[in-house]
Design a protein around this motif. Structure first.
Motif, PDB file in Angstrom:
ATOM      1  N   ILE A 258     -28.607  -9.314  47.445  1.00 57.54           N
ATOM      2  CA  ILE A 258     -28.227 -10.335  48.432  1.00 57.54           C
ATOM      3  C   ILE A 258     -26.817 -10.080  48.941  1.00 57.54           C
ATOM      4  CG2 ILE A 258     -27.839 -12.803  48.772  1.00 57.54           C
ATOM      5  CD1 ILE A 258     -29.999 -13.298  46.618  1.00 57.54           C
ATOM      6  N   VAL A 259     -25.880  -9.794  48.020  1.00 56.03           N
ATOM      7  CA  VAL A 259     -24.491  -9.541  48.419  1.00 56.03           C
ATOM      8  C   VAL A 259     -24.397  -8.279  49.265  1.00 56.03           C
ATOM      9  CG1 VAL A 259     -22.179  -8.990  47.542  1.00 56.03           C
ATOM     10  CG2 VAL A 259     -23.511 -10.814  46.464  1.00 56.03           C
ATOM     11  N   ALA A 260     -25.150  -7.220  48.912  1.00 57.22           N
ATOM     12  CA  ALA A 260     -25.093  -5.971  49.680  1.00 57.22           C
ATOM     13  C   ALA A 260     -25.552  -6.198  51.119  1.00 57.22           C
ATOM     14  CB  ALA A 260     -25.948  -4.913  48.998  1.00 57.22           C
ATOM     15  N   LEU A 261     -26.620  -6.927  51.313  1.00 57.27           N
ATOM     16  CA  LEU A 261     -27.111  -7.178  52.674  1.00 57.27           C
ATOM     17  C   LEU A 261     -26.156  -8.066  53.457  1.00 57.27           C
ATOM     18  CD1 LEU A 261     -30.924  -7.692  51.916  1.00 57.27           C
ATOM     19  CD2 LEU A 261     -29.790  -5.652  52.818  1.00 57.27           C
ATOM     20  N   PRO A 287     -22.657 -15.624  40.050  1.00 57.36           N
ATOM     21  CA  PRO A 287     -21.287 -15.237  39.714  1.00 57.36           C
ATOM     22  C   PRO A 287     -20.303 -15.751  40.769  1.00 57.36           C
ATOM     23  CG  PRO A 287     -22.790 -13.381  39.454  1.00 57.36           C
ATOM     24  CD  PRO A 287     -23.559 -14.454  40.160  1.00 57.36           C
ATOM     25  N   LYS A 288     -19.069 -16.043  40.348  1.00 59.74           N
ATOM     26  CA  LYS A 288     -18.073 -16.587  41.264  1.00 59.74           C
ATOM     27  C   LYS A 288     -17.753 -15.609  42.384  1.00 59.74           C
ATOM     28  CE  LYS A 288     -15.869 -19.675  37.874  1.00 59.74           C
ATOM     29  NZ  LYS A 288     -14.611 -20.048  37.192  1.00 59.74           N
ATOM     30  N   TRP A 289     -17.688 -14.311  42.104  1.00 60.45           N
ATOM     31  CA  TRP A 289     -17.368 -13.325  43.136  1.00 60.45           C
ATOM     32  C   TRP A 289     -18.458 -13.233  44.209  1.00 60.45           C
ATOM     33  CZ3 TRP A 289     -20.896  -9.438  43.705  1.00 60.45           C
ATOM     34  CH2 TRP A 289     -21.773  -9.173  42.623  1.00 60.45           C
ATOM     35  N   ALA A 290     -19.663 -13.786  43.927  1.00 59.12           N
ATOM     36  CA  ALA A 290     -20.793 -13.672  44.857  1.00 59.12           C
ATOM     37  C   ALA A 290     -21.150 -14.972  45.537  1.00 59.12           C
ATOM     38  CB  ALA A 290     -21.995 -13.134  44.111  1.00 59.12           C
ATOM     39  N   VAL A 291     -20.410 -16.081  45.255  1.00 63.12           N
ATOM     40  CA  VAL A 291     -20.803 -17.397  45.784  1.00 63.12           C
ATOM     41  C   VAL A 291     -20.816 -17.389  47.313  1.00 63.12           C
ATOM     42  CG1 VAL A 291     -20.109 -19.818  45.963  1.00 63.12           C
ATOM     43  CG2 VAL A 291     -20.091 -18.665  43.732  1.00 63.12           C
ATOM     44  N   ASP A 292     -19.743 -16.932  47.930  1.00 64.54           N
ATOM     45  CA  ASP A 292     -19.648 -16.996  49.395  1.00 64.54           C
ATOM     46  C   ASP A 292     -20.701 -16.097  50.071  1.00 64.54           C
ATOM     47  OD1 ASP A 292     -17.568 -18.793  49.179  1.00 64.54           O
ATOM     48  OD2 ASP A 292     -16.000 -17.249  49.374  1.00 64.54           O
ATOM     49  N   LYS A 293     -20.938 -14.944  49.520  1.00 62.99           N
ATOM     50  CA  LYS A 293     -21.921 -14.026  50.124  1.00 62.99           C
ATOM     51  C   LYS A 293     -23.338 -14.581  49.989  1.00 62.99           C
ATOM     52  CE  LYS A 293     -19.069 -10.790  51.476  1.00 62.99           C
ATOM     53  NZ  LYS A 293     -18.886 -10.478  52.920  1.00 62.99           N
ATOM     54  N   VAL A 294     -23.633 -15.169  48.845  1.00 66.37           N
ATOM     55  CA  VAL A 294     -24.962 -15.741  48.659  1.00 66.37           C
ATOM     56  C   VAL A 294     -25.165 -16.921  49.602  1.00 66.37           C
ATOM     57  CG1 VAL A 294     -26.475 -16.914  47.021  1.00 66.37           C
ATOM     58  CG2 VAL A 294     -25.146 -14.927  46.282  1.00 66.37           C
ATOM     59  N   ALA A 295     -24.108 -17.721  49.788  1.00 67.02           N
ATOM     60  CA  ALA A 295     -24.204 -18.861  50.709  1.00 67.02           C
ATOM     61  C   ALA A 295     -24.413 -18.382  52.146  1.00 67.02           C
ATOM     62  CB  ALA A 295     -22.947 -19.714  50.594  1.00 67.02           C
ATOM     63  N   ALA A 296     -23.683 -17.319  52.561  1.00 63.51           N
ATOM     64  CA  ALA A 296     -23.856 -16.796  53.923  1.00 63.51           C
ATOM     65  C   ALA A 296     -25.258 -16.209  54.123  1.00 63.51           C
ATOM     66  CB  ALA A 296     -22.786 -15.743  54.189  1.00 63.51           C
ATOM     67  N   ALA A 297     -25.771 -15.517  53.105  1.00 61.20           N
ATOM     68  CA  ALA A 297     -27.116 -14.962  53.200  1.00 61.20           C
ATOM     69  C   ALA A 297     -28.170 -16.050  53.224  1.00 61.20           C
ATOM     70  CB  ALA A 297     -27.362 -14.012  52.040  1.00 61.20           C
TER      71      ALA A 297
END
Length: 353
Positions: A258-261, A287-297
């Protein structure tokens, strides 16, 4: 008394006059014989005899000149006997006429074969004939038609028609983004490695490479996925681990997919990420480092959850079917493929600031 003696047995030799008479007689007979045979040699079968010049036929004179005209031969290909001569009286007081050499007719030309000149005998007079020109019909060139490609549905023996990710998988197989399958098996539930994810990203994205390459310690130049790994990193999709490692054989978790895309598509944070993630019942595991990317995806409609849409399972190993579904949604976000309706795709949610 006269004594009578028996006649002597000795013959008197011929006299000179008698010998001359015999020679003259034989000479006269020979002359008559040779004269008769020279007039008609066929009568005595002496056609090929050669006589001395003194016994040959007399030269043709103007008063008794003849022209030897051979009769035409019916077949030039097989040897024939010499043509019979025909005596044609010449005009009186005419000049000496040389014998006419026989004219050899030209053999007919085959209709479709090559035209070969006939070879006349030596000394013959050949009358030239103009060959009839034949027009060769133009060759008809037909261009072979290209075979029509066979178009048929993609079928896999390990994936039924009602399989939840089948529409996404079939679309990617048609576009040759997924190519690593054999024996009509897709293996949808098998785990996906980081190297395999890099290959899929390299095929689905035409984004320009904007980042510098990284020489990973665990990715050698002989690695089949080396170029795909470099491309996915330079396009901004994937990153490495500490100690300059990529870990190509490591099973990739769902959160990393998810973060990569989201990173490669440059999806920006919109609203409160915590509020957006409330759609997931296991949001605390992100994970905290992935919260924003997961939310955007999630807002972009890239996240696909099976079998429960509200269950994210971020740290679970991603399967080939799950990766196929999320890659297709990423392509739909960029307008490369039409969106496909699915109850497993997380819809966009409104967030309050």
């Amino acid at each position: 008394m006269s004594s009578s003696q028996p006649p002597s047995g000795e013959r008197n030799p011929l006299g000179f006059d008698e010998l001359i008479a015999i020679l003259v007689a034989f000479g006269t007979m020979g002359t008559i014989f040779f004269w008769a045979t020279s007039k008609n040699p066929n009568q005595f079968g002496m056609r090929n005899w050669q006589f001395p010049a003194v016994f040959s036929a007399p030269a043709v004179t103007p008063g008794n000149s003849t022209i030897l005209t051979p009769l035409p031969s019916s077949d030039l290909r097989s040897p024939a006997p010499a043509p019979a001569t025909k005596l044609i009286p010449s005009q009186p007081n005419a000049a000496l006429i040389a014998p006419i050499v026989p004219i050899v007719p030209i053999a007919p030309v085959a209709p479709l074969g090559p035209i070969l000149p006939a070879i006349p005998p030596q000394g013959a007079i050949v009358v030239p004939q103009t060959p009839i020109a034949r027009e060769t019909p133009p060759a008809i060139i037909t261009k072979p038609k290209a075979p029509k490609p066979k178009v048929g549905p993609v079928t896999f023996s390990d994936m039924p028609d009602k399989y939840w990710a089948r529409p996404f998988i079939v679309a990617l197989v048609d576009r040759q983004i997924f190519t690593d399958f054999t024996d009509d098996k897709f293996r949808p539930d098998e785990p996906m490695t980081r190297a395999e994810l890099a290959r899929l990203i390299e095929r689905m994205s035409d984004k320009k490479e904007t980042r510098k390459p990284i020489n990973f310690e665990d990715v050698k130049d002989k690695n089949p996925a080396a170029s795909a790994i470099d491309g996915s990193v330079q396009k901004g999709f994937l990153k490495g681990y500490p100690n300059n490692e990529f870990r190509p054989t490591k099973d990739v978790p769902r959160v990393e997919v998810i973060v990569a895309l989201a990173s490669g598509l440059n999806l920006k944070k919109e609203g409160n990420s915590t509020k957006i993630l409330q759609v997931y019942t296991d949001r605390q595991k992100v994970p905290k480092w992935a919260v924003d990317k997961v939310a955007a995806a999630t807002k972009a409609g890239i996240v696909v959850n099976h079998p429960k849409p509200t269950l994210l399972q971020p740290n679970k190993t991603a399967t080939r079917a799950e990766v196929a579904a999320m890659i297709y949604q990423a392509m739909a976000k960029k307008g490369k493929v039409p969106a496909k309706p699915s109850k497993y795709v997380i819809k966009q949610v409104k967030s309050s600031k």
